[in-house]
Design a protein around this motif. Structure first.
Motif, PDB file in Angstrom:
ATOM      1  N   SER A  90       0.830  -1.205   0.000  1.00 23.27           N
ATOM      2  CA  SER A  90       0.000   0.000   0.000  1.00 23.27           C
ATOM      3  C   SER A  90       0.863   1.253   0.000  1.00 23.27           C
ATOM      4  O   SER A  90       2.073   1.198   0.193  1.00 23.27           O
ATOM      5  N   CYS A  91       0.193   2.381  -0.198  1.00 23.10           N
ATOM      6  CA  CYS A  91       0.879   3.673  -0.191  1.00 23.10           C
ATOM      7  C   CYS A  91       1.343   4.009   1.235  1.00 23.10           C
ATOM      8  O   CYS A  91       0.773   3.541   2.220  1.00 23.10           O
ATOM      9  N   ALA A  92       2.382   4.832   1.322  1.00 18.89           N
ATOM     10  CA  ALA A  92       2.898   5.258   2.626  1.00 18.89           C
ATOM     11  C   ALA A  92       2.026   6.341   3.267  1.00 18.89           C
ATOM     12  O   ALA A  92       2.259   6.713   4.416  1.00 18.89           O
ATOM     13  N   ASP A  93       1.048   6.818   2.533  1.00 13.87           N
ATOM     14  CA  ASP A  93       0.148   7.873   3.014  1.00 13.87           C
ATOM     15  C   ASP A  93      -0.332   7.574   4.444  1.00 13.87           C
ATOM     16  O   ASP A  93      -0.755   6.455   4.742  1.00 13.87           O
ATOM     17  N   SER A  94      -0.279   8.600   5.289  1.00 18.03           N
ATOM     18  CA  SER A  94      -0.600   8.413   6.715  1.00 18.03           C
ATOM     19  C   SER A  94      -2.049   7.994   6.952  1.00 18.03           C
ATOM     20  O   SER A  94      -2.384   7.484   8.019  1.00 18.03           O
ATOM     21  N   ALA A 115       5.331   5.073  -1.171  1.00 19.91           N
ATOM     22  CA  ALA A 115       4.482   6.100  -1.772  1.00 19.91           C
ATOM     23  C   ALA A 115       4.041   5.693  -3.176  1.00 19.91           C
ATOM     24  O   ALA A 115       4.853   5.247  -3.983  1.00 19.91           O
ATOM     25  N   GLY A 116       2.760   5.806  -3.429  1.00 23.35           N
ATOM     26  CA  GLY A 116       2.212   5.451  -4.731  1.00 23.35           C
ATOM     27  C   GLY A 116       2.092   3.945  -4.941  1.00 23.35           C
ATOM     28  O   GLY A 116       1.809   3.501  -6.054  1.00 23.35           O
ATOM     29  N   ASN A 117       2.324   3.168  -3.872  1.00 26.92           N
ATOM     30  CA  ASN A 117       2.284   1.692  -3.963  1.00 26.92           C
ATOM     31  C   ASN A 117       2.890   1.184  -5.275  1.00 26.92           C
ATOM     32  O   ASN A 117       2.321   0.341  -5.966  1.00 26.92           O
ATOM     33  N   GLY A 146      -4.213   0.674  -3.731  1.00 30.13           N
ATOM     34  CA  GLY A 146      -4.118   2.107  -3.979  1.00 30.13           C
ATOM     35  C   GLY A 146      -5.124   2.834  -3.099  1.00 30.13           C
ATOM     36  O   GLY A 146      -5.848   2.215  -2.323  1.00 30.13           O
ATOM     37  N   HIS A 147      -5.163   4.150  -3.215  1.00 28.72           N
ATOM     38  CA  HIS A 147      -6.166   4.889  -2.429  1.00 28.72           C
ATOM     39  C   HIS A 147      -6.581   6.156  -3.147  1.00 28.72           C
ATOM     40  O   HIS A 147      -5.824   6.713  -3.950  1.00 28.72           O
ATOM     41  N   SER A 148      -7.791   6.605  -2.836  1.00 27.31           N
ATOM     42  CA  SER A 148      -8.307   7.824  -3.450  1.00 27.31           C
ATOM     43  C   SER A 148      -7.420   9.008  -3.068  1.00 27.31           C
ATOM     44  O   SER A 148      -6.810   9.024  -1.998  1.00 27.31           O
ATOM     45  N   GLY A 149      -7.353   9.981  -3.954  1.00 24.42           N
ATOM     46  CA  GLY A 149      -6.596  11.206  -3.680  1.00 24.42           C
ATOM     47  C   GLY A 149      -5.114  11.010  -3.476  1.00 24.42           C
ATOM     48  O   GLY A 149      -4.460  11.802  -2.785  1.00 24.42           O
ATOM     49  N   CYS A 150      -4.552   9.962  -4.072  1.00 22.92           N
ATOM     50  CA  CYS A 150      -3.128   9.657  -3.848  1.00 22.92           C
ATOM     51  C   CYS A 150      -2.232  10.785  -4.392  1.00 22.92           C
ATOM     52  O   CYS A 150      -2.257  11.099  -5.586  1.00 22.92           O
ATOM     53  N   GLY A 151      -1.437  11.385  -3.522  1.00 24.08           N
ATOM     54  CA  GLY A 151      -0.586  12.508  -3.910  1.00 24.08           C
ATOM     55  C   GLY A 151       0.477  12.131  -4.921  1.00 24.08           C
ATOM     56  O   GLY A 151       0.834  12.942  -5.780  1.00 24.08           O
ATOM     57  N   ALA A 152       0.976  10.896  -4.819  1.00 28.28           N
ATOM     58  CA  ALA A 152       2.009  10.456  -5.761  1.00 28.28           C
ATOM     59  C   ALA A 152       1.438  10.354  -7.175  1.00 28.28           C
ATOM     60  O   ALA A 152       2.099  10.735  -8.153  1.00 28.28           O
TER      61      ALA A 152
HETATM   62 ZN   LIG Z   1      -0.777   7.713  -1.873  1.00 25.07          ZN
END
Ligand SMILES: [Zn+2]
Length: 242
Positions: A90-94, A115-117, A146-152
């Motif tokens: 998964s993404c590193a997003d908190s 980040a960005g999986n 993945g996840h919605s709104g992923c910054g990467a």
């Molecule tokens: Zn992300």
């Protein structure tokens, strides 16, 4: 996850713990060397593991989590070995915390976060971690999340044709997501959502074909690789179609 399975697995590791006073114990040796636990003490297959993850996510979204296996007694009993039933990439997003959003506990999932999986092009640290879980821990299921709104992914969209716009190693990371942006361009719907789904799909395909450890196991049906997207607003995970 399956409470029956967890109970039997817990019994196994606790037996291993108790047996630690006996050097001749084969059970302890099995646990220490990460060997397969006795039959019936691990999830039977990838489909059951996936069903349990989605059930846990449902509990999370409905505000009824069980928050299993977090007591000192439970994590101590796992000190001698681990038997996770799924790898989560998964993404590193908190905001994307796999143990919490799948309502699982210590020892249940083997998590690789970046980040960005990203997988394809991410190097040995990401692929090797996943391969380790499959080859050494016999994990039957891999979920690329993945996840919605992923910054990467947003950055990859914004800087699709701008090679020098991002500092440090961020540019190299975003480069790995550019193919997903390019492949999803022109599809109906939201460009960011489409790129996020495509980025997951690329990761799934890469793992299904990854030689020499994953590809043969996937072909033989011993390992399943699926993709999904976590919605930051609802907390729900929806699987990719293929
Ligand atoms: Zn992300």
């Amino acid at each position: 996850m399956n409470q029956g399975w967890k109970a039997s697995r817990r019994e196994f590791v606790m037996l291993a713990c108790a047996a630690s006073f006996s050097p001749a114990s084969s059970r302890l040796n099995a646990a220490e060397s990460q060997e397969e636990p006795p039959a019936g003490s691990r999830s039977a297959n990838a489909d059951e593991a996936l069903r349990q993850l989605l059930a846990g996510n449902h509990r999370f979204t409905t505000g009824e989590p069980l928050t299993p296996r977090r007591s000192p007694q439970e994590f101590r009993s796992l000190a001698h070995g681990q038997f996770p039933e799924a790898v989560i990439v998964s993404c590193a997003d908190s905001r994307v915390a796999p143990e919490i959003l799948f309502d699982v506990g210590v020892g249940d999932i083997f998590v690789v976060r970046v980040a960005g999986n990203v997988i394809d092009g991410a190097g040995a640290s990401v692929k090797g971690s996943i391969e380790y879980a499959v080859a050494e821990l016999n994990v039957p299921l891999i979920v690329v999340l993945g996840h919605s709104g992923c910054g990467a992914v947003k950055a990859a969209i914004q800087h699709l044709n701008d090679k020098d716009s991002l500092p440090g190693s961020i540019n190299g990371l975003v480069d790995l997501i550019r193919p997903a942006v390019a492949q999803s361009k022109g599809l109906a719907g939201d460009p960011l959502e489409n790129a996020i789904r495509q980025n997951v799909a690329i990761g799934v395909e890469r793992l299904r074909r990854l030689e020499p450890i994953l590809a043969p196991r996937v072909k033989e049906g011993k390992v399943k690789v699926v993709g999904g997207v976590y919605d930051l607003s609802t907390g729900g995970v929806t699987l990719n179609r293929k």
